[in-house]
Design a protein around this motif. Structure first.
Motif, PDB file in Angstrom:
ATOM      1  N   TYR A   1      -3.729   4.816 -10.962  1.00  0.00           N
ATOM      2  CA  TYR A   1      -3.550   2.972 -10.089  1.00  0.00           C
ATOM      3  C   TYR A   1      -3.242   1.858 -10.967  1.00  0.00           C
TER       4      TYR A   1
ATOM      5  N   GLU B   1       1.260  -0.822   0.317  1.00  0.00           N
ATOM      6  CA  GLU B   1       0.210   0.233  -0.057  1.00  0.00           C
ATOM      7  C   GLU B   1       0.824   1.747   0.119  1.00  0.00           C
ATOM      8  N   ASP B   2       1.932   1.417   0.719  1.00  0.00           N
ATOM      9  CA  ASP B   2       3.053   2.819   1.118  1.00  0.00           C
ATOM     10  C   ASP B   2       3.020   2.543  -0.510  1.00  0.00           C
ATOM     11  N   ALA B   3       3.159   1.639  -0.947  1.00  0.00           N
ATOM     12  CA  ALA B   3       4.472   2.099  -2.223  1.00  0.00           C
ATOM     13  C   ALA B   3       3.751   2.633  -3.421  1.00  0.00           C
TER      14      ALA B   3
ATOM     15  N   PHE C   1       0.265   4.157  -3.145  1.00  0.00           N
ATOM     16  CA  PHE C   1       0.659   5.720  -1.992  1.00  0.00           C
ATOM     17  C   PHE C   1       1.755   6.876  -2.890  1.00  0.00           C
ATOM     18  N   TYR C   2       2.502   5.733  -2.761  1.00  0.00           N
ATOM     19  CA  TYR C   2       4.444   6.610  -3.287  1.00  0.00           C
ATOM     20  C   TYR C   2       3.956   7.012  -4.819  1.00  0.00           C
ATOM     21  N   LEU C   3       3.838   6.023  -5.823  1.00  0.00           N
ATOM     22  CA  LEU C   3       3.304   5.750  -7.763  1.00  0.00           C
ATOM     23  C   LEU C   3       2.518   6.733  -7.783  1.00  0.00           C
ATOM     24  N   ARG C   4       0.964   7.198  -6.782  1.00  0.00           N
ATOM     25  CA  ARG C   4      -0.137   7.529  -7.315  1.00  0.00           C
ATOM     26  C   ARG C   4       0.510   9.249  -6.614  1.00  0.00           C
TER      27      ARG C   4
ATOM     28  N   LEU D   1       3.762  -2.657  -9.894  1.00  0.00           N
ATOM     29  CA  LEU D   1       4.687  -3.032  -8.367  1.00  0.00           C
ATOM     30  C   LEU D   1       4.343  -4.355  -9.090  1.00  0.00           C
TER      31      LEU D   1
END
Ligand SMILES: Nc1ncnc2c1ncn2[C@@H]1O[C@H](COP(=O)(O)OP(=O)(O)OP(=O)(O)O)[C@@H](O)[C@H]1O
Ligand SMILES: [Mg+2]
Lengths: 250, 448
Positions: free
Chosen positions: B402, B389-391, B393-396, B409
């Motif tokens: 999305y 989830e953290d990755a 969110f970082y990309l978004r 990923l």
């Protein structure tokens, strides 16, 4: 540019932000300071669109639009950038590939032509110089195995490439050596100007010596308990936060 | 289902295949070879006794073959009817010896077998049935508890015998292409591959299963590899059966002293796929490396079983399997490593990692070590997880959509296994397949 009104945020049912009001005008730099755990990063993440946080009350208006209704990617494309306090390591995702995808996503959104590999590379080279980041880091996975300082500089580098309209820097100055701090400050100052706004979350006065804020706010237990000018930061450095707390004032 | 009813069903199916056998026997490979005929008949009897495996058997606990059992697949009557040659050509590899099998039958016309070194022979079973195969054939005919091996032995449609002489390096890849087109209704094919790598020889073989039909069909494949002392075999299995294909494949590997086997098993297609690999490290210093990648979506079911038997000292095995499951897909991994008494200094490593892209996808993974020697180095690990989830969110938070973030990923997850695949067209096909998994994921493949 940004108007936060009565913002309440919970995590797992526990209130973290308890009525934030904040107005950031175009071209302004606001510093947010405050004790550990007071909710600074929570505020930063809520503005960037992290959905683990539940907004229970309040509104955030960005450029006349309801910010809270937008997915994080739309916020980014409209110019919001969060420099993470803890940048995420993403093994297997190439740093350059990632940044190019991000840059072009924003350009597409704004109706601009996408950068090809050559244009991208020349842009990236220029910006890397700005933050003295080794070009070899481009070929590595996003933040993977980067030193603490490299991660922070990588955030500023991304910011320089993406040229946001509202940058939120969450403790970008923590863990930097003195030279790196200057480099980061310079990166921020370059971005400054025109109607670009910046929110700087920091524990230290020293960054604010380089990046002069228009306003300083103190966040404590989910509320802004004091707002002032630049000299408030100096005072905080000297006296800490206790004198500001409601019970300490009594 | 009641036991009697079950037995009845097995009986019906056994009789379906018995009828199929009776109808086809005269035209099958080796019809004029006494030992071959006898082995087929014994296999058929054996299959009649044991039938298809049921989920009551430990090895088939998570994989029901009821859909295969309930259909009456037949050997193709006119294997090459309606074959789209252009489609076939797209599957060819540049610079490879290519043996093409269509619906189970070898086609000399579609194959491309350039001249081979003197000490190498590559012979379709329909053209030659060397007596040296007798022992193998008979052993597989009556493998205990394995109905699919027996069925393959009974109805073996065609196959290939590959022999690489001592000290020979076969520089050109051997590409075995098994095409299914279901030309006259639901067909079954029963290919068999024998590989004998002589002492200190080297060879690279690709077994490629491709479905060129939206119809139902069934592939029941069996491969045997005997690896001589000091020999090196690289084996790729590339399973891209059609969406309604059923694939059951087994590979039995026997390794002598100081031999090396590297296997890559990639499962992308089929409604139901089961891949078994059993390796005997029967000579001192023998080493096997098994790599696997499976991806399933929709209602696909994919099951990989591996079993490695360290029989001798200084044997090594390294296993690395990764899976991506989306939609309502179901995955199974069962990796067994046995280190026998006396197999000192054995080194075994087993890893299985899975990524679930949907809350409806399911994965059962069971790594298992049985160690009977005391001076060994063994490790195993299995994980089943979702996207970070953290990755995400970082990309978004950088403006990446999305679906594209998910694609990046997922790509990153599979990347280390994909990167091991040295056959470029195969690697690219996997990459394309990965992107196709993620709708709207306009992954820009241009790298810097
Ligand atoms: N995912 C989470 N689950 C539970 N609690 C959380 C979560 N994220 C933050 N919190 C809690 O919310 C509060 C505010 O955290 P936040 O990270 O916003 O503080 P901060 O002001 O940025 O602190 P620091 O100066 O240490 O960075 C803390 O008590 C923290 O433990
Ligand atoms: Mg923080």
């Amino acid at each position: 540019m940004l108007t936060i009104s009565n913002l309440h945020v919970c995590i797992d049912g526990k209130p973290i932000l308890r009525g934030i009001d904040l107005e950031v005008g175009p071209g302004e730099v606001h510093a947010i300071m405050g004790p550990n755990g007071s909710g600074k990063s929570t505020l930063a993440h809520v503005l960037a669109g992290r959905d683990a946080y539940e907004v229970t009350q309040g509104t955030v208006v960005y450029d006349g639009a309801d910010l809270l209704a937008m997915p994080p990617e739309d916020r980014a494309r409209r110019g919001i950038f969060l420099a993470f306090q803890y940048p995420v390591e993403i093994p297997g995702v190439n740093n350059a590939y990632f940044l190019k995808a991000a840059l072009n996503a924003g350009r597409r959104y704004r109706g601009l032509t996408e950068f090809d590999a050559v244009e991208f590379l020349s842009l990236v080279r220029e910006k890397m110089k700005l933050v003295h980041l080794d070009e070899a880091l481009l070929k590595r996975s996003v933040n993977e195995g980067f030193s603490g300082g490299e991660k922070k500089r990588n955030e500023v580098f991304q910011m320089a490439v993406l040229e946001p309209r509202l940058a939120i820097l969450d403790e970008t100055d923590s863990g930097l050596d003195i030279d790196a701090l200057k480099i980061v400050a310079e990166g921020v100052n370059r971005l400054r100007g025109g109607d670009r706004s910046i929110i700087v979350v920091t524990h230290y006065q020293r960054l604010l010596n380089h990046v002069l804020p228009d306003a300083v706010h103190v966040l404590s237990e989910g509320r802004i308990i004091r707002s002032g000018q630049r000299d408030l930061a100096l005072e905080l450095e000297e006296r800490g936060y206790d004198w500001l707390r409601p019970n300490a004032l009594a | 289902m009641a036991a009697a009813e079950r037995a009845g069903m097995t009986g019906t199916m056994a009789s379906h295949y018995a009828e199929e056998f009776a109808r086809a026997e005269g035209g099958l490979v080796g019809a004029d070879s006494g030992w071959f005929k006898a082995a087929r008949r014994r296999a058929l009897t054996h299959f009649g006794r044991i039938g298809f495996p049921t989920p009551k058997e430990e090895e088939w606990k998570y994989t029901s073959v009821a859909p295969i059992e309930s259909r009456s697949f037949r050997l193709a009557g006119h294997p090459r009817n309606g074959l789209d040659v252009a489609e076939l050509d797209r599957l060819r590899l540049i610079e490879a010896h290519e043996l093409v099998f269509v619906n189970g039958y070898y086609s000399a016309q579609l194959s491309r077998l350039a001249s081979l070194p003197a000490a190498v022979s590559v012979a379709p079973l329909s053209e030659a049935l060397p007596d040296s195969l007798q022992e193998h054939m008979e052993r597989q005919a009556e493998q205990p508890g394995n109905g699919f091996a027996a069925l393959n032995a009974a109805l073996l449609s065609d196959g290939v015998h590959i022999r690489v002489g001592s000290g020979v390096t076969l520089k050109t890849t051997l590409h075995l292409l098994f095409i299914s087109t279901a030309p006259d209704g639901p067909t079954a094919s029963f290919p068999r591959v024998f590989i004998e790598a002589g002492a200190n020889s080297r060879v690279l073989i690709i077994e490629h299963y491709a479905g060129l039909t939206p119809e139902e069909y069934f592939t029941d494949a069996l491969t045997e590899i005997n690896v001589g002392p000091g020999a090196t075999v690289e084996h790729y299995k590339w399973q891209m059966e059609g969406a309604r294909g059923y694939h059951i494949g087994q590979m039995l590997v026997h390794q002598q002293r100081e031999s090396r086997v590297t296997s890559y098993s990639v499962s992308l297609g089929a409604a139901l796929a089961r891949d078994d690999i059993a390796v005997s490290l029967a000579g001192e210093g023998a080493g096997a490396s098994l790599n696997g990648l499976y991806m399933a979506k929709g209602r696909q079911h994919v099951d990989h079983h591996t079993s490695i038997d360290h029989q001798q000292p200084h044997t090594t095995s390294a296993e690395y399997y990764k899976g991506v499951l989306a939609g309502h897909a179901r995955g199974v991994f069962d990796g067994k490593v046995v280190v026998r008494e006396g197999a000192q200094k054995a080194d075994a490593e087993l890893t299985n990692k899975n990524l679930l892209l949907s809350e409806h996808a399911e994965m059962d993974t069971k790594p298992e070590l049985q160690i009977y020697a005391d001076d060994v180095k063994c490790s195993h690990g299995a994980t089943v997880g979702q996207l970070d989830e953290d990755a995400l969110f970082y990309l978004r938070s950088r403006g990446i959509e999305y679906s594209q973030a998910t694609a990046l990923l997922t790509y990153a997850f599979a990347d280390d296994v994909v990167a091991r695949i040295a056959i470029e067209p195969m690697r690219h096909a996997i990459e394309r397949h990965l992107t196709a998994y993620l709708p709207r994921a306009a992954l820009d493949m241009e790298l810097l």
